[in-house]
Design an enzyme around this catalytic site. Structure first.
Site, PDB file in Angstrom:
ATOM      1  N   LYS A  11      60.416 105.129  28.691  1.00 48.62           N
ATOM      2  CA  LYS A  11      60.052 104.527  29.754  1.00 48.62           C
ATOM      3  C   LYS A  11      60.682 104.976  31.049  1.00 48.62           C
ATOM      4  O   LYS A  11      61.786 105.915  30.688  1.00 48.62           O
ATOM      5  CB  LYS A  11      60.211 102.835  29.775  1.00 48.62           C
ATOM      6  CG  LYS A  11      59.610 102.262  28.721  1.00 48.62           C
ATOM      7  CD  LYS A  11      59.787 100.680  28.791  1.00 48.62           C
ATOM      8  CE  LYS A  11      58.720  99.916  27.779  1.00 48.62           C
ATOM      9  NZ  LYS A  11      58.856  98.608  27.869  1.00 48.62           N
ATOM     10  N   TYR A  51      49.330  97.133  29.103  1.00 46.51           N
ATOM     11  CA  TYR A  51      49.947  95.728  28.953  1.00 46.51           C
ATOM     12  C   TYR A  51      49.218  94.664  29.754  1.00 46.51           C
ATOM     13  O   TYR A  51      49.357  93.559  30.162  1.00 46.51           O
ATOM     14  CB  TYR A  51      51.072  95.728  30.087  1.00 46.51           C
ATOM     15  CG  TYR A  51      52.475  96.278  29.354  1.00 46.51           C
ATOM     16  CD1 TYR A  51      52.586  96.380  28.226  1.00 46.51           C
ATOM     17  CD2 TYR A  51      53.059  97.192  30.164  1.00 46.51           C
ATOM     18  CE1 TYR A  51      53.928  96.960  27.532  1.00 46.51           C
ATOM     19  CE2 TYR A  51      54.340  98.094  29.809  1.00 46.51           C
ATOM     20  CZ  TYR A  51      54.520  97.949  28.529  1.00 46.51           C
ATOM     21  OH  TYR A  51      55.679  98.489  27.848  1.00 46.51           O
ATOM     22  N   ASN A 114      63.922  98.039  29.125  1.00 43.73           N
ATOM     23  CA  ASN A 114      64.368  98.171  27.682  1.00 43.73           C
ATOM     24  C   ASN A 114      64.193  99.456  27.109  1.00 43.73           C
ATOM     25  O   ASN A 114      63.833  99.741  25.949  1.00 43.73           O
ATOM     26  CB  ASN A 114      63.718  96.981  26.893  1.00 43.73           C
ATOM     27  CG  ASN A 114      62.344  96.983  26.955  1.00 43.73           C
ATOM     28  OD1 ASN A 114      61.611  97.988  27.328  1.00 43.73           O
ATOM     29  ND2 ASN A 114      61.719  96.068  26.319  1.00 43.73           N
ATOM     30  N   HIS A 117      59.120 102.044  24.553  1.00 48.11           N
ATOM     31  CA  HIS A 117      57.865 101.401  24.098  1.00 48.11           C
ATOM     32  C   HIS A 117      57.361 101.998  22.556  1.00 48.11           C
ATOM     33  O   HIS A 117      57.596 103.235  22.384  1.00 48.11           O
ATOM     34  CB  HIS A 117      56.704 101.564  24.984  1.00 48.11           C
ATOM     35  CG  HIS A 117      55.312 101.030  24.371  1.00 48.11           C
ATOM     36  ND1 HIS A 117      54.882  99.805  24.074  1.00 48.11           N
ATOM     37  CD2 HIS A 117      54.455 101.903  23.636  1.00 48.11           C
ATOM     38  CE1 HIS A 117      53.920  99.731  23.344  1.00 48.11           C
ATOM     39  NE2 HIS A 117      53.525 100.872  22.993  1.00 48.11           N
ATOM     40  N   GLU A 128      46.416 102.996  21.471  1.00 48.00           N
ATOM     41  CA  GLU A 128      47.269 103.714  22.545  1.00 48.00           C
ATOM     42  C   GLU A 128      47.425 105.063  22.314  1.00 48.00           C
ATOM     43  O   GLU A 128      47.384 105.827  23.520  1.00 48.00           O
ATOM     44  CB  GLU A 128      48.605 102.962  22.312  1.00 48.00           C
ATOM     45  CG  GLU A 128      48.843 101.622  22.670  1.00 48.00           C
ATOM     46  CD  GLU A 128      50.113 100.902  22.235  1.00 48.00           C
ATOM     47  OE1 GLU A 128      50.834 101.420  21.721  1.00 48.00           O
ATOM     48  OE2 GLU A 128      50.009  99.684  22.436  1.00 48.00           O
TER      49      GLU A 128
HETATM   50  P1  IDP Z   1      57.464  95.143  23.340  1.00 48.76           P
HETATM   51  O1  IDP Z   1      57.730  96.157  24.154  1.00 48.76           O
HETATM   52  O2  IDP Z   1      58.924  94.756  22.433  1.00 48.76           O
HETATM   53  O3  IDP Z   1      56.378  95.376  22.243  1.00 48.76           O
HETATM   54  P2  IDP Z   1      55.938  93.183  24.749  1.00 48.76           P
HETATM   55  O4  IDP Z   1      55.924  91.542  24.605  1.00 48.76           O
HETATM   56  O5  IDP Z   1      54.854  93.927  24.212  1.00 48.76           O
HETATM   57  O6  IDP Z   1      57.464  93.838  23.969  1.00 48.76           O
HETATM   58  O7  IDP Z   1      56.281  93.502  26.346  1.00 48.76           O
HETATM   59  C1  IDP Z   1      56.004  94.570  26.747  1.00 48.76           C
HETATM   60  C2  IDP Z   1      57.068  94.865  27.835  1.00 48.76           C
HETATM   61  O8  IDP Z   1      57.147  94.028  28.803  1.00 48.76           O
HETATM   62  C3  IDP Z   1      58.422  94.904  27.237  1.00 48.76           C
HETATM   63  O9  IDP Z   1      58.731  95.989  26.646  1.00 48.76           O
HETATM   64  C4  IDP Z   1      59.311  94.642  28.584  1.00 48.76           C
HETATM   65  O10 IDP Z   1      59.531  95.752  29.247  1.00 48.76           O
HETATM   66  C5  IDP Z   1      58.269  93.795  29.321  1.00 48.76           C
HETATM   67  N1  IDP Z   1      58.564  92.147  29.196  1.00 48.76           N
HETATM   68  C6  IDP Z   1      58.288  91.531  28.060  1.00 48.76           C
HETATM   69  N2  IDP Z   1      58.459  90.322  28.236  1.00 48.76           N
HETATM   70  C7  IDP Z   1      59.305  90.289  29.448  1.00 48.76           C
HETATM   71  C8  IDP Z   1      60.097  88.993  30.097  1.00 48.76           C
HETATM   72  O11 IDP Z   1      60.230  88.049  29.813  1.00 48.76           O
HETATM   73  N3  IDP Z   1      60.345  89.257  31.502  1.00 48.76           N
HETATM   74  C9  IDP Z   1      60.390  90.779  32.031  1.00 48.76           C
HETATM   75  N4  IDP Z   1      59.881  91.680  31.170  1.00 48.76           N
HETATM   76  C10 IDP Z   1      59.369  91.444  30.106  1.00 48.76           C
HETATM   77 MG    MG Z   2      54.522  95.335  22.894  1.00 47.28          MG
END
Ligand code: IDP
Ligand code: MG
Length: 134
Positions: A11, A51, A114, A117, A128
């Site tokens: 990212k 997303y 974070n 991905h 994807e």
């Molecule tokens: P993942 O990346 O671990 O698969 P997902 O639930 O698919 O998690 O969420 C995609 C991305 O959206 C996350 O990696 C993060 O960057 C963002 N995200 C997910 N949940 C939250 C939240 O509660 N607050 C802010 N950003 C979030």
């Molecule tokens: Mg995800």
């Protein structure tokens, strides 16, 4: 053990913080093959597709702004059970809860920014890969 492909994306914060090499080194050290790699800047449309499951969340605008804030590095990574293996190496979504030793645990401390991905299933991995490499 079945040979699989997954879609991994470094990212914008990983690129900005010059962590690409360290993260790629971990993937290679694990024994996975990187069979395609490209740097790109995402637009709102492709972020909305990627997303789609989060479009109705209150944090979506912040997520879209983050994901379009600079270049990302997309990769196809191959190896036995690599979909689950990469998720394990990445650690949980909330980097505050990610154990030391995981990529998110070692390099990030936020649920939103974070750093990496990784596809969450074999089916989504193919979707994807087609989205970002075809
Ligand atoms: P993942 O990346 O671990 O698969 P997902 O639930 O698919 O998690 O969420 C995609 C991305 O959206 C996350 O990696 C993060 O960057 C963002 N995200 C997910 N949940 C939250 C939240 O509660 N607050 C802010 N950003 C979030
Ligand atoms: Mg995800």
């Amino acid at each position: 053990m079945s040979q699989e492909q997954t879609y991994i994306m470094l990212k914008p914060d990983a690129v900005r913080r010059q962590l690409m090499g360290q993260i790629i080194s971990r993937i290679e050290a694990k024994g996975y093959q990187i069979t395609a790699l490209k740097m790109m800047t995402l637009d709102q449309e492709i972020v909305g597709e990627h997303y789609a499951h989060l479009l109705d969340k209150p944090f979506y605008p912040e997520l879209a702004a983050y994901m379009t804030s600079g270049p990302v590095v997309g990769m196809i990574v191959e190896g036995p059970e690599v979909v689950a293996g990469m998720r394990q190496m990445m650690g949980p979504t909330n980097a505050l809860e990610a154990p030391a030793g995981t990529i998110r645990g070692d390099y990030a401390h936020s649920i939103s920014e974070n750093i990496i991905h990784g596809s969450d299933s074999l089916e989504n991995a193919q979707i994807e890969i087609n989205r970002f490499f075809k």
